[in-house]
Design a protein around this motif. Structure first.
Motif, PDB file in Angstrom:
ATOM      1  N   ALA A 157       0.817  -1.211   0.000  1.00 43.70           N
ATOM      2  CA  ALA A 157       0.000   0.000   0.000  1.00 43.70           C
ATOM      3  C   ALA A 157       0.850   1.259   0.000  1.00 43.70           C
ATOM      4  CB  ALA A 157      -0.928   0.010   1.212  1.00 43.70           C
ATOM      5  N   VAL A 158       2.118   1.137   0.402  1.00 40.58           N
ATOM      6  CA  VAL A 158       3.026   2.279   0.470  1.00 40.58           C
ATOM      7  C   VAL A 158       4.172   2.156  -0.528  1.00 40.58           C
ATOM      8  CG1 VAL A 158       4.662   3.510   1.972  1.00 40.58           C
ATOM      9  CG2 VAL A 158       2.444   2.773   2.866  1.00 40.58           C
ATOM     10  N   TYR A 159       4.628   0.920  -0.765  1.00 40.99           N
ATOM     11  CA  TYR A 159       5.758   0.684  -1.660  1.00 40.99           C
ATOM     12  C   TYR A 159       5.297   0.176  -3.019  1.00 40.99           C
ATOM     13  CZ  TYR A 159       8.871   1.150   2.368  1.00 40.99           C
ATOM     14  OH  TYR A 159       9.567   1.625   3.454  1.00 40.99           O
ATOM     15  N   GLY A 160       4.266   0.769  -3.586  1.00 41.11           N
ATOM     16  CA  GLY A 160       3.794   0.360  -4.903  1.00 41.11           C
ATOM     17  C   GLY A 160       4.744   0.801  -6.001  1.00 41.11           C
ATOM     18  N   PRO A 161       4.580   0.290  -7.220  1.00 37.77           N
ATOM     19  CA  PRO A 161       5.499   0.603  -8.331  1.00 37.77           C
ATOM     20  C   PRO A 161       5.464   2.056  -8.760  1.00 37.77           C
ATOM     21  CG  PRO A 161       3.588  -0.623  -9.127  1.00 37.77           C
ATOM     22  CD  PRO A 161       3.520  -0.660  -7.629  1.00 37.77           C
ATOM     23  N   ASN A 162       4.426   2.803  -8.385  1.00 35.28           N
ATOM     24  CA  ASN A 162       4.339   4.214  -8.760  1.00 35.28           C
ATOM     25  C   ASN A 162       4.876   5.153  -7.686  1.00 35.28           C
ATOM     26  OD1 ASN A 162       3.130   3.717 -11.272  1.00 35.28           O
ATOM     27  ND2 ASN A 162       1.085   3.669 -10.380  1.00 35.28           N
ATOM     28  N   ASN A 163       5.509   4.590  -6.653  1.00 35.57           N
ATOM     29  CA  ASN A 163       6.084   5.402  -5.585  1.00 35.57           C
ATOM     30  C   ASN A 163       7.603   5.339  -5.636  1.00 35.57           C
ATOM     31  OD1 ASN A 163       3.512   6.048  -4.526  1.00 35.57           O
ATOM     32  ND2 ASN A 163       3.467   4.113  -3.408  1.00 35.57           N
ATOM     33  N   PHE A 164       8.239   6.499  -5.501  1.00 38.92           N
ATOM     34  CA  PHE A 164       9.688   6.603  -5.631  1.00 38.92           C
ATOM     35  C   PHE A 164      10.235   7.315  -4.397  1.00 38.92           C
ATOM     36  CE2 PHE A 164       7.610   6.521  -9.686  1.00 38.92           C
ATOM     37  CZ  PHE A 164       8.362   5.648 -10.460  1.00 38.92           C
ATOM     38  N   TYR A 165      10.889   6.563  -3.527  1.00 46.07           N
ATOM     39  CA  TYR A 165      11.423   7.121  -2.288  1.00 46.07           C
ATOM     40  C   TYR A 165      12.941   7.268  -2.394  1.00 46.07           C
ATOM     41  CZ  TYR A 165       6.825   5.806  -0.540  1.00 46.07           C
ATOM     42  OH  TYR A 165       5.462   5.670  -0.372  1.00 46.07           O
ATOM     43  N   TRP A 166      13.472   8.245  -1.643  1.00 45.61           N
ATOM     44  CA  TRP A 166      14.902   8.509  -1.685  1.00 45.61           C
ATOM     45  C   TRP A 166      15.670   7.420  -0.954  1.00 45.61           C
ATOM     46  CZ3 TRP A 166      17.857  11.285  -4.640  1.00 45.61           C
ATOM     47  CH2 TRP A 166      19.190  11.503  -4.281  1.00 45.61           C
ATOM     48  N   ASP A 167      16.703   6.900  -1.610  1.00 48.98           N
ATOM     49  CA  ASP A 167      17.561   5.853  -1.061  1.00 48.98           C
ATOM     50  C   ASP A 167      18.915   6.487  -0.751  1.00 48.98           C
ATOM     51  OD1 ASP A 167      19.278   3.704  -0.600  1.00 48.98           O
ATOM     52  OD2 ASP A 167      18.306   2.409  -2.076  1.00 48.98           O
ATOM     53  N   SER A 168      19.222   6.682   0.531  1.00 52.30           N
ATOM     54  CA  SER A 168      20.459   7.367   0.906  1.00 52.30           C
ATOM     55  C   SER A 168      21.700   6.539   0.591  1.00 52.30           C
ATOM     56  CB  SER A 168      20.431   7.727   2.397  1.00 52.30           C
ATOM     57  OG  SER A 168      20.322   6.560   3.191  1.00 52.30           O
ATOM     58  N   GLU A 169      21.546   5.226   0.490  1.00 54.03           N
ATOM     59  CA  GLU A 169      22.699   4.382   0.185  1.00 54.03           C
ATOM     60  C   GLU A 169      23.127   4.520  -1.276  1.00 54.03           C
ATOM     61  OE1 GLU A 169      22.115   0.354   1.302  1.00 54.03           O
ATOM     62  OE2 GLU A 169      21.841   0.803   3.436  1.00 54.03           O
ATOM     63  N   GLN A 225      21.936   7.008  -3.217  1.00 55.52           N
ATOM     64  CA  GLN A 225      21.765   8.418  -3.591  1.00 55.52           C
ATOM     65  C   GLN A 225      20.861   8.580  -4.814  1.00 55.52           C
ATOM     66  OE1 GLN A 225      23.501  11.399  -1.862  1.00 55.52           O
ATOM     67  NE2 GLN A 225      22.969   9.719  -0.487  1.00 55.52           N
ATOM     68  N   THR A 226      19.819   7.763  -4.846  1.00 50.37           N
ATOM     69  CA  THR A 226      18.852   7.826  -5.938  1.00 50.37           C
ATOM     70  C   THR A 226      17.442   7.710  -5.370  1.00 50.37           C
ATOM     71  OG1 THR A 226      18.877   5.421  -6.293  1.00 50.37           O
ATOM     72  CG2 THR A 226      20.434   6.752  -7.600  1.00 50.37           C
ATOM     73  N   SER A 227      16.491   8.092  -6.185  1.00 47.08           N
ATOM     74  CA  SER A 227      15.083   7.889  -5.868  1.00 47.08           C
ATOM     75  C   SER A 227      14.549   6.840  -6.818  1.00 47.08           C
ATOM     76  CB  SER A 227      14.310   9.209  -6.044  1.00 47.08           C
ATOM     77  OG  SER A 227      12.926   9.004  -5.856  1.00 47.08           O
ATOM     78  N   HIS A 228      14.018   5.749  -6.271  1.00 42.97           N
ATOM     79  CA  HIS A 228      13.563   4.668  -7.135  1.00 42.97           C
ATOM     80  C   HIS A 228      12.380   3.958  -6.493  1.00 42.97           C
ATOM     81  CE1 HIS A 228      15.381   1.591  -4.510  1.00 42.97           C
ATOM     82  NE2 HIS A 228      16.398   2.430  -4.386  1.00 42.97           N
ATOM     83  N   ASN A 229      11.679   3.181  -7.303  1.00 41.18           N
ATOM     84  CA  ASN A 229      10.564   2.395  -6.782  1.00 41.18           C
ATOM     85  C   ASN A 229      11.058   1.020  -6.349  1.00 41.18           C
ATOM     86  OD1 ASN A 229      11.076   1.207  -9.240  1.00 41.18           O
ATOM     87  ND2 ASN A 229       8.977   1.322  -9.988  1.00 41.18           N
ATOM     88  N   LYS A 230      10.179   0.267  -5.729  1.00 47.18           N
ATOM     89  CA  LYS A 230      10.486  -1.115  -5.368  1.00 47.18           C
ATOM     90  C   LYS A 230       9.619  -2.004  -6.227  1.00 47.18           C
ATOM     91  CE  LYS A 230      12.289  -0.561  -0.710  1.00 47.18           C
ATOM     92  NZ  LYS A 230      12.274  -1.081   0.673  1.00 47.18           N
ATOM     93  N   SER A 231      10.227  -2.561  -7.244  1.00 47.64           N
ATOM     94  CA  SER A 231       9.491  -3.356  -8.221  1.00 47.64           C
ATOM     95  C   SER A 231      10.459  -4.305  -8.898  1.00 47.64           C
ATOM     96  CB  SER A 231       8.839  -2.433  -9.261  1.00 47.64           C
ATOM     97  OG  SER A 231       8.273  -3.183 -10.312  1.00 47.64           O
TER      98      SER A 231
END
Length: 216
Positions: free
Chosen positions: A161-173, A175-181
């Motif tokens: 409900a939070v980590y859907g393919p249309n959500n892009f969160y910042w990954d500090s490791e 240094q990118t913003s990407h989805n989980k898919s």
């Protein structure tokens, strides 16, 4: 106001302290710097409401040294409210960009959070026994020249409900913003028309619908 800074998927940007459209959101002016700690003369925003119940704020309150600097503060005291944030942008805030503020069932749709000094997106509750019911779709968290983490604390609820393919969160490791898919997509600066937050935004009457889906 139209976006002075906008995404290629038509996200609307606003300057710190300005609030774009909200839907059934209990706005907290303290985070726009409008909650005085001492007696001072303040100019409060003009609020308008469209046919869909969306609120628009203009003539933002004079900023003073008060409040804790969050962009959208959507709860309080661990109480549920099913507050919804949509078609919105939060950036350059002194603290968090999108903050559930302990509300356990916030919904965030088609919204972008950029270069906030705290978490760009924070979904959490102080009630550790609560079952959270967060929903996010079309959320972009992006940074340039800054770093930070997200605060996504789910309790006994589905992560999809939070980590859907249309959500892009910042990954500090990374240094990118990407989805989980299975087909990972990484946000690129070219997705945005501009990231110059010094430009004051304006609004056009034609910007009735804003989305963040990659196909837009």
């Amino acid at each position: 106001m139209t976006a002075g800074i906008s995404s290629q998927r038509r996200n609307r940007f606003h300057r710190r302290g300005h609030h774009p459209e909200l839907r059934r959101l209990q706005e907290r002016l303290s985070d726009a710097g409008a909650e005085p700690v001492k007696k001072q003369s303040l100019q409060f925003p003009t609020v308008t409401c469209d046919d869909d119940g969306n609120l628009s704020f203009s003539n933002v309150a004079v900023t003073i040294a008060a409040g804790n600097g969050n962009g959208f503060k959507m709860g309080g005291t661990n109480l549920p409210g099913n507050h919804k944030l949509l078609n919105s942008i939060s950036y350059d805030n002194a603290a968090k960009g999108i903050d559930s503020n302990s509300c356990p069932d916030v919904k965030v749709y088609s919204s972008t959070s950029y270069n906030n000094e705290g978490y760009n997106v924070a979904l959490y509750t102080g009630n550790k026994s609560a079952v959270t019911d967060y929903t996010a779709d079309g959320v972009i968290s992006f940074r340039k020249g800054t770093d930070g983490k997200e605060q996504l604390t789910l309790q006994s609820q589905s992560s999809t409900a939070v980590y859907g393919p249309n959500n892009f969160y910042w990954d500090s490791e990374t240094q990118t913003s990407h989805n989980k898919s299975t087909n990972t997509v990484t946000v690129k600066e070219s997705w945005f028309e501009s990231l110059d937050t010094s430009v004051a935004p304006t609004r056009t009457q034609t910007a009735a619908s804003i989305c963040t889906a990659c196909s837009c």
